[in-house]
Design a protein around this motif. Structure first.
Motif, short mmCIF file in Angstrom:
data_model
loop_
_atom_site.label_atom_id
_atom_site.label_comp_id
_atom_site.label_asym_id
_atom_site.label_seq_id
_atom_site.Cartn_x
_atom_site.Cartn_y
_atom_site.Cartn_z
N VAL A 185 59.55 30.95 102.85
CA VAL A 185 60.47 29.83 103.14
C VAL A 185 61.30 30.06 104.38
O VAL A 185 61.57 29.11 105.14
CB VAL A 185 61.44 29.50 101.98
CG1 VAL A 185 60.79 28.59 100.98
CG2 VAL A 185 62.04 30.72 101.37
N THR A 186 61.72 31.32 104.61
CA THR A 186 62.57 31.59 105.78
C THR A 186 61.79 31.33 107.07
O THR A 186 62.32 30.79 108.03
CB THR A 186 63.03 33.05 105.76
OG1 THR A 186 61.88 33.87 105.52
CG2 THR A 186 64.04 33.30 104.68
N GLN A 188 59.04 29.42 107.17
CA GLN A 188 58.72 28.00 107.14
C GLN A 188 59.82 27.18 107.82
O GLN A 188 59.54 26.29 108.63
CB GLN A 188 58.59 27.56 105.68
CG GLN A 188 58.63 26.06 105.48
CD GLN A 188 58.30 25.70 104.04
OE1 GLN A 188 57.17 25.78 103.63
NE2 GLN A 188 59.30 25.33 103.28
N ALA A 189 61.08 27.52 107.53
CA ALA A 189 62.19 26.79 108.13
C ALA A 189 62.13 26.90 109.65
O ALA A 189 62.39 25.93 110.36
CB ALA A 189 63.51 27.33 107.59
N ARG A 193 61.70 23.78 112.25
CA ARG A 193 62.65 23.55 113.35
C ARG A 193 61.93 23.52 114.69
O ARG A 193 62.28 22.73 115.57
CB ARG A 193 63.74 24.62 113.34
CG ARG A 193 64.74 24.37 112.24
CD ARG A 193 65.89 25.32 112.20
NE ARG A 193 66.82 24.78 111.22
CZ ARG A 193 67.92 24.11 111.54
NH1 ARG A 193 68.27 23.96 112.79
NH2 ARG A 193 68.68 23.57 110.59
N GLY A 214 59.12 18.62 100.03
CA GLY A 214 60.32 19.17 100.64
C GLY A 214 60.13 19.33 102.15
O GLY A 214 60.99 18.95 102.95
N VAL A 215 58.98 19.86 102.53
CA VAL A 215 58.63 20.03 103.94
C VAL A 215 58.59 18.66 104.63
O VAL A 215 59.11 18.46 105.72
CB VAL A 215 57.26 20.74 104.05
CG1 VAL A 215 56.68 20.61 105.44
CG2 VAL A 215 57.42 22.20 103.67
N SER A 217 60.13 15.93 103.69
CA SER A 217 61.47 15.36 103.78
C SER A 217 62.25 15.94 104.96
O SER A 217 63.07 15.26 105.55
CB SER A 217 62.20 15.64 102.46
OG SER A 217 63.54 15.30 102.56
N HIS A 258 64.47 20.23 91.98
CA HIS A 258 65.31 20.04 93.17
C HIS A 258 66.21 21.25 93.33
O HIS A 258 66.77 21.73 92.36
CB HIS A 258 66.15 18.77 93.06
CG HIS A 258 66.82 18.42 94.35
ND1 HIS A 258 67.97 19.04 94.76
CD2 HIS A 258 66.49 17.55 95.33
CE1 HIS A 258 68.32 18.55 95.95
NE2 HIS A 258 67.43 17.65 96.31
N PRO A 259 66.33 21.79 94.56
CA PRO A 259 67.14 23.00 94.73
C PRO A 259 68.60 22.80 94.37
O PRO A 259 69.35 23.75 94.31
CB PRO A 259 66.98 23.35 96.19
CG PRO A 259 66.00 22.42 96.77
CD PRO A 259 65.68 21.36 95.79
N SER B 250 67.16 28.20 103.17
CA SER B 250 65.92 27.86 103.85
C SER B 250 64.99 27.02 102.97
O SER B 250 63.91 26.65 103.39
CB SER B 250 65.21 29.12 104.33
OG SER B 250 64.79 29.89 103.23
N VAL B 251 65.40 26.71 101.73
CA VAL B 251 64.55 25.92 100.85
C VAL B 251 64.72 24.44 101.17
O VAL B 251 65.84 23.93 101.18
CB VAL B 251 64.94 26.16 99.37
CG1 VAL B 251 64.07 25.33 98.44
CG2 VAL B 251 64.83 27.62 99.03
N PRO B 252 63.62 23.73 101.47
CA PRO B 252 63.75 22.30 101.78
C PRO B 252 64.04 21.47 100.52
O PRO B 252 63.72 21.89 99.41
CB PRO B 252 62.39 21.93 102.37
CG PRO B 252 61.46 23.01 102.02
CD PRO B 252 62.24 24.22 101.58
N HIS B 253 64.65 20.32 100.71
CA HIS B 253 64.99 19.43 99.60
C HIS B 253 64.07 18.22 99.60
O HIS B 253 64.06 17.48 100.58
CB HIS B 253 66.43 18.94 99.72
CG HIS B 253 67.45 20.03 99.64
ND1 HIS B 253 68.80 19.78 99.64
CD2 HIS B 253 67.31 21.38 99.56
CE1 HIS B 253 69.45 20.93 99.55
NE2 HIS B 253 68.57 21.91 99.51
N PRO B 261 66.10 22.69 106.80
CA PRO B 261 66.61 23.98 106.36
C PRO B 261 66.93 24.90 107.53
O PRO B 261 66.35 24.80 108.60
CB PRO B 261 65.47 24.55 105.52
CG PRO B 261 64.55 23.44 105.27
CD PRO B 261 64.73 22.43 106.36
#
Lengths: 322, 332
Positions: A185-186, A188-189, A193, A214-215, A217, A258-259, B250-253, B261
């Motif tokens: 995930v880190t 991925q962010a 970006r 999520g990606v 969104s 959902h986080p 860093s977790v997307p919503h 993120p």
């Protein structure tokens, strides 16, 4: 005028049981500088609909419909011409950069080969161009990276390199197929970006294929939700994901934690499994798994029609309480 | 007594060329009966090595593992001690851990026979019971693994581990490579099994949203060490270690709000060559001088939480991320 316009796209693939429909009449358009999201479960036809634009389908595949890209009609173009256009103006990034990068060739070689071919640059210019490409995707120490090989980089860096190669000829459209699925995930962010910055700075259009809403969104402007080779709901990313109206879109979102959601609410799985191509149910192909299905859904294929702020292929709106 | 306790475990591997790589550098972890503990961290942080050491598949270089109070001895050429059968491991890919050429029912039966757990007469009834326990129809016993979807295969692998009446199951990325819907089904199943059978689960996953949803407690691992542990929701709401904060951020919503993120700068360092001082300092946005030279210990804080960060002094009230003094920010 949109950059890419796909109308009535239908893809059939040869199997041992004859031709099987994997994409069944899909329409969409991608605008300049936007991120267009394509979501759906595995086997929903999202990747095949994109590969067909690049002429990358297996031998014997039958493609119908029309695909207009700029002034080109991609489906009616001689193969050689398609290679010229697609090589320069269309680019694709895949899920696993370890399989899309050549393990035995240096990064520099992989970054200059197509630049020299498509842009006609000499070796020196191509190297300068490659250095700029690596800098653009934030590879640390790009000069020594040019002499290195794919296995010397981490997964995230490899995906950045694959993106640099894809963007080296300054294409107008980048097709990214699950570009972050294999990454942490880190990391991925960071890739999200990067894609977001590249499209803003370079007026790049991106088609983002992903099963991860999520990606989607995070960077998509507009989305299409695929189910069994058809689009079931399409609209702005915000509208579709915040107030989903197709029962399938709703079900997909209900299955996700959902986080910031409540912990004690159990996740709601979708009953059954997605149909395999060649065994698509009659009527609405989602009806066997749909909590709202009625008698008419078994016989009648719902068309994708405008409903307020979106396109929807369902006459039953689950937002309306019954 | 904890069901599973990992105490200061160190796992070294031989590197090519004769050197040694420290995959786990002294990690602690406990799993209570009926508790789901999530273990999270980036790839290469030592999660899987720790899982293997926890069930005795690799011998720790130092430290010890206790299962129901007795030490877990590493696997050798001899038979695994009988007491350890109630400690089970489920692998990531059920397609490679199930035998493709044998029916599901007979593979589950093998587990029962090997352990001599039920008399021959009760065998098929127990197989049926195991299959129903994981939510599959009884007819699944007559199928071969390839006839099932990825999610169903993972249920079969779990059913096989349940044959031993385990009190702890270690699951290494059980939800990876499944569709969202199959993931939801399996996550709900794990919660039910843990509650109904008073089963302790150590859930290793890189999917933070799922861990947050089903785990009672979470341990965050970075480069071979625990950097933060605690009850799931408080840890998520106010992460006390900068690395936990970065991971969660860093977790997307999936809600259409366009939340982009935050990316953590830099890369996971080479475990053969870890940074001096706090191992996270080269990537930490709050780094200050002490972090570069001294390695912070994992200290107990309020409400059953622990963190290994110089910004969290032992015994003092927890410092919220906003209250921290920002050090030198690294360029993103």
């Amino acid at each position: 005028m949109s950059l890419l316009e796909v109308e009535g796209l239908r893809v059939r693939l040869p199997t041992t049981r004859g031709l099987v429909t994997v994409v069944d009449g899909v329409d969409y358009a991608v605008e300049h500088g936007e991120v267009f999201g394509v979501a759906g479960e595995s086997g929903s036809g999202k990747t095949m609909s994109m590969l067909s634009l690049l002429g990358l389908l297996p031998d014997g595949a039958v493609v119908e419909g029309s695909v207009r890209f700029g002034e080109h009609d991609l489906l009616r173009m001689p193969r050689r011409r398609l290679r010229e256009v697609a090589g320069r103006e269309l680019a694709m990034v895949f899920q696993d950069p370890l399989t899309s990068l050549h393990p035995m060739l240096s990064i520099g070689r992989q970054l200059t080969e197509h630049v020299r071919l498509h842009l006609g640059l000499g070796r020196r210019d191509a190297e300068r161009h490659a250095l700029a490409s690596l800098t653009d995707v934030r590879i640390p120490d790009p000069a020594s990276a040019l002499r290195a090989f794919p296995h010397q980089f981490s997964g995230g860096m490899r995906q950045r390199i694959a993106i640099a190669i894809a963007l080296a000829c300054r294409p107008k459209l980048l097709i990214a197929d699950e570009p972050t699925t294999a990454l942490d995930v880190t990391v991925q962010a960071g890739i999200l970006r990067l894609l977001d910055r590249l499209r803003r700075e370079n007026d790049l259009s991106v088609v983002l294929i992903t099963h991860d809403l999520g990606v989607m969104s995070a960077i998509a402007d507009r989305v299409s939700i695929f189910y069994a080779g058809k689009v079931v709901e399409a609209g702005s990313c915000e509208a579709v994901l915040s107030t989903p109206r197709h029962p399938y879109t709703r079900a997909l979102l209900d299955a996700l934690p959902h986080p910031e959601g409540l912990q004690d609410k159990p996740l709601v799985a979708i009953a059954g499994a997605p149909p395999s191509p060649g065994a698509i149910p009659s009527g609405c192909s989602f009806h066997p798994r749909c909590a709202y299905a009625q008698e008419s859904c078994l016989h009648h294929v719902p068309p994708l029609v405008a409903m307020g702020d979106r396109l929807l292929a369902c006459p039953i709106d689950p937002l309306v309480e019954r | 007594m904890s069901a599973l306790e990992v105490r200061d475990v160190v796992v070294d591997y031989e590197a090519r060329g004769g050197g040694r790589v420290r995959a786990v550098a002294g990690a602690c972890l406990t799993v209570e009966p009926g508790q789901i503990v999530g273990l999270v961290g980036e790839s290469g942080c030592g999660k899987s090595s720790l899982a293997r050491a926890a069930v005795g598949l690799v011998a720790p270089t130092a430290g010890s593992v206790f299962f129901e109070g007795a030490p877990v001895s590493p696997l050798t050429r001899r038979a695994r001690p009988r007491e350890l059968i109630r400690l089970q491991l489920v692998f990531q890919n059920p397609y490679s851990s199930l035998n493709p050429r044998r029916k599901v029912g007979s593979q589950l039966g093998d587990a029962l026979d090997a352990l001599d757990l039920v008399p021959r007469r009760g065998r098929s009834a127990r197989v049926r019971e195991l299959i129903e326990l994981v939510g599959l129809p009884a007819t699944a016993a007559d199928g071969y693994p390839h006839e099932f979807s990825g999610g169903q295969r993972q249920r079969i692998a779990i059913a096989r581990s349940l044959a031993a009446n385990p009190s702890v199951i270690v699951l290494d990325e059980p939800l990876a490579s499944l569709d969202a819907s199959a993931q939801a089904q399996l996550a709900n199943l794990l919660v039910d099994l843990s509650r109904d059978l008073d089963l302790g689960l150590l859930l290793i996953s890189h999917d933070l949203a799922i861990v947050r949803h089903i785990a009672d407690a979470v341990s965050v691992m970075y480069l071979g060490l625990m950097v933060e542990t605690g009850p799931t929701l408080p840890l998520w709401q106010v992460p006390l270690h900068p690395y936990s904060e970065a991971l969660i951020g860093s977790v997307p919503h999936p809600d259409g709000t366009g939340f982009l993120p935050e990316a953590l700068p830099g890369e996971v360092p080479d475990p053969a060559n870890p940074p001096s001082g706090c191992r996270f300092h080269p990537r930490c946005p709050y780094v200050f001088d002490r972090c570069r030279t001294d390695d912070p210990p994992l200290v107990p804080l309020q409400d059953g939480r622990t963190a290994a960060c110089w910004l969290q002094p032992q015994g003092a009230p927890v410092a919220l991320p906003g209250d921290r003094v920002k050090g030198v920010n690294l360029p993103r």
